[in-house]
Scaffold this active site. Structure first.
Site, short mmCIF file in Angstrom:
data_model
loop_
_atom_site.label_atom_id
_atom_site.label_comp_id
_atom_site.label_asym_id
_atom_site.label_seq_id
_atom_site.Cartn_x
_atom_site.Cartn_y
_atom_site.Cartn_z
N GLU A 33 97.89 37.74 -41.57
CA GLU A 33 97.79 39.07 -40.67
C GLU A 33 97.54 38.61 -39.32
O GLU A 33 97.26 37.67 -38.90
CB GLU A 33 96.25 39.91 -41.04
CG GLU A 33 96.28 40.88 -40.11
CD GLU A 33 95.17 41.76 -40.65
OE1 GLU A 33 94.79 42.39 -41.64
OE2 GLU A 33 93.97 41.86 -39.46
N GLN A 74 88.95 43.40 -47.06
CA GLN A 74 88.19 43.00 -45.82
C GLN A 74 87.89 41.58 -46.19
O GLN A 74 87.93 41.31 -47.29
CB GLN A 74 87.06 44.15 -45.80
CG GLN A 74 86.29 44.08 -44.43
CD GLN A 74 85.17 44.90 -44.33
OE1 GLN A 74 85.48 45.87 -44.00
NE2 GLN A 74 83.86 44.90 -45.21
N GLN A 117 81.83 35.67 -32.88
CA GLN A 117 82.66 36.40 -33.78
C GLN A 117 82.16 36.79 -35.25
O GLN A 117 82.42 38.02 -35.65
CB GLN A 117 83.99 35.39 -33.95
CG GLN A 117 84.89 35.83 -35.25
CD GLN A 117 85.27 34.65 -35.89
OE1 GLN A 117 84.64 33.80 -36.20
NE2 GLN A 117 86.15 35.12 -36.86
P1 FAD Z 1 89.26 55.26 -46.72
O1 FAD Z 1 89.40 54.72 -47.68
O2 FAD Z 1 89.34 56.79 -46.32
O3 FAD Z 1 87.40 54.99 -46.32
C1 FAD Z 1 86.74 55.56 -45.11
C2 FAD Z 1 85.35 55.81 -45.69
O4 FAD Z 1 85.45 57.04 -46.44
C3 FAD Z 1 84.57 54.80 -46.52
O5 FAD Z 1 83.28 54.67 -46.30
C4 FAD Z 1 84.89 55.14 -48.06
O6 FAD Z 1 84.06 54.60 -48.69
C5 FAD Z 1 84.88 56.75 -47.84
N1 FAD Z 1 85.56 57.49 -48.68
C6 FAD Z 1 86.78 57.24 -49.51
N2 FAD Z 1 87.34 58.11 -49.98
C7 FAD Z 1 86.10 59.07 -50.37
C8 FAD Z 1 86.34 60.52 -50.78
N3 FAD Z 1 87.16 60.78 -51.67
N4 FAD Z 1 85.12 60.99 -50.75
C9 FAD Z 1 83.71 60.64 -50.02
N5 FAD Z 1 84.15 59.50 -49.33
C10 FAD Z 1 85.27 58.81 -49.22
N6 FAD Z 1 91.75 49.54 -38.59
C11 FAD Z 1 92.77 49.57 -37.76
O7 FAD Z 1 92.16 50.60 -36.74
N7 FAD Z 1 93.74 48.81 -37.54
C12 FAD Z 1 94.16 48.21 -38.59
O8 FAD Z 1 95.19 47.51 -38.38
C13 FAD Z 1 93.39 47.88 -39.47
N8 FAD Z 1 93.63 46.87 -40.63
C14 FAD Z 1 92.79 46.68 -41.72
C15 FAD Z 1 93.20 45.99 -42.57
C16 FAD Z 1 92.48 45.59 -43.76
C17 FAD Z 1 92.97 44.95 -44.86
C18 FAD Z 1 91.28 46.51 -43.77
C19 FAD Z 1 90.23 46.22 -45.07
C20 FAD Z 1 90.94 47.34 -43.02
C21 FAD Z 1 91.73 47.59 -41.80
N9 FAD Z 1 91.40 48.49 -40.78
C22 FAD Z 1 91.91 48.61 -39.68
C23 FAD Z 1 89.80 48.92 -40.57
C24 FAD Z 1 90.03 50.21 -41.47
O9 FAD Z 1 90.88 51.12 -40.64
C25 FAD Z 1 88.32 50.94 -41.43
O10 FAD Z 1 87.66 49.98 -42.37
C26 FAD Z 1 88.32 52.17 -41.97
O11 FAD Z 1 87.01 52.42 -41.44
C27 FAD Z 1 88.59 52.69 -43.04
O12 FAD Z 1 89.64 52.88 -43.33
P2 FAD Z 1 90.20 53.02 -44.97
O13 FAD Z 1 91.61 53.10 -45.19
O14 FAD Z 1 89.48 52.01 -46.10
O15 FAD Z 1 89.66 54.61 -45.27
#
Ligand code: FAD
Length: 286
Positions: free
Chosen positions: A17, A178, A214
């Site tokens: 990444e 993550q 960090q």
């Molecule tokens: P979701 O899957 O929508 O989850 C968000 C929250 O909602 C979680 O608490 C989950 O438990 C909950 N949830 C999910 N589905 C439901 C449902 N059906 N009903 C109720 N609750 C639900 N962020 C950036 O801004 N830029 C990046 O480039 C970036 N890269 C990333 C790369 C990786 C590998 C990872 C793991 C994370 C990255 N993130 C990035 C961070 C990410 O945007 C955050 O962790 C964000 O808060 C959640 O994103 P998600 O896509 O997992 O969301």
């Protein structure tokens, strides 16, 4: 190439990444040397982050760097895209631009909730699974984020796995996790996911410790736990950045060896744009 095809072909997919240059003006040559060195290792793919904080739908810098990684360095890119602050029309524009630039793979994310975000205002996207479905419909090979210790806002393990299953059902062809410093958590998560019928491959996210601040920032931002061995290493080497990085890289290497023995589908290395991190950890893997 669609990254899902790489997972079908290879036992262990190795990816890095990177993040786009922060400067708004033209970045200097050293930035490109960084990407050149990282890509010269021939990883299976390189993923490119988009602005943190849920500030929009990907952004040009992510798409530009992804396109450059493909055209100039010949490595398959995966562009990150967030949706929480985006309209459907923003996502459509981003999809069109990515297609025009030859990008085939997208990590579809909700993004973090921006400060001052009005949770009651109407919006087009609430969860990543909705973006995964839209991006998949656009014809991209779509990935989702996974959380070995649960997302910071998700305390229940079963819910964590259930949401992962929903992402798979929405079209996530593979997952990237993550960062996680404990292989025991990784193994437990991989087992729970398999038990729940998650068949899309899961790449384990590995980030070496590079400094005490960090690590402190990371554990409070994402809720990752710190194994006692890491705490001891931080205490021993915390005052010397070079020694700590060396100890952190050795620790990550051990994690990777354990994950490979366990049969993880992939290793995703958070390089923090440091070629030496990618070079050290990828040795023997690529
Ligand atoms: P979701 O899957 O929508 O989850 C968000 C929250 O909602 C979680 O608490 C989950 O438990 C909950 N949830 C999910 N589905 C439901 C449902 N059906 N009903 C109720 N609750 C639900 N962020 C950036 O801004 N830029 C990046 O480039 C970036 N890269 C990333 C790369 C990786 C590998 C990872 C793991 C994370 C990255 N993130 C990035 C961070 C990410 O945007 C955050 O962790 C964000 O808060 C959640 O994103 P998600 O896509 O997992 O969301």
């Amino acid at each position: 190439m669609r990254i899902s095809e790489i997972y079908k072909r290879k036992k262990t997919v190795v990816s890095f990444e990177v993040f786009p240059p922060k400067k708004t003006d033209a970045p200097d040559q050293s930035v490109y040397e960084t990407f050149e060195r990282i890509c010269a290792l021939s990883p299976d793919f390189v993923s490119v982050t988009c602005g943190a904080g849920g500030t929009g739908a990907g952004g040009n810098k992510t798409i530009e760097l992804s396109a450059l990684i493909k055209s100039k360095y010949g490595v398959e890119p995966m562009a990150h895209l967030t949706c929480i602050a985006a309209k459907k029309s923003d996502i459509k524009s981003a999809a069109n631009e990515m297609k025009a630039r030859g990008i085939e793979n997208v990590l579809a994310l909700r993004g973090d909730i921006p400060d001052g975000f009005d949770k009651d205002a109407p919006r087009d996207y609430t969860y990543a699974k909705e973006l995964i479905a839209d991006i998949n419909r656009e014809g991209f090979c779509t990935a989702g984020a996974a959380y070995p210790e649960g997302h910071i806002d998700c305390i229940d393990d079963e819910e964590n796995i259930e949401y992962l299953k929903q992402k798979q059902d929405a079209g996530a062809a593979f997952f990237t996790t993550q960062l996680c410093f404990s292989n025991e958590h990784f193994y437990r998560f991989l087992d729970l996911a398999a038990k729940r019928g998650i068949k899309s491959p899961i790449s384990a996210g590995i980030m070496p410790m590079m400094g005490r601040s960090q690590i402190e920032r990371m554990i409070f931002m994402c809720g990752a736990s710190l194994p006692s061995k890491m705490i001891k290493l931080l205490n021993k080497y915390g005052e010397n950045a070079d020694d700590l990085l060396k100890a952190g890289l050795e620790y990550s290497k051990e994690q990777i060896d354990g994950l490979l023995s366990y049969g993880a589908s992939g290793i995703h290395i958070y390089t923090m744009n440091r070629p030496q991190v990618a070079e050290f950890l990828a040795e023997g893997l690529l």
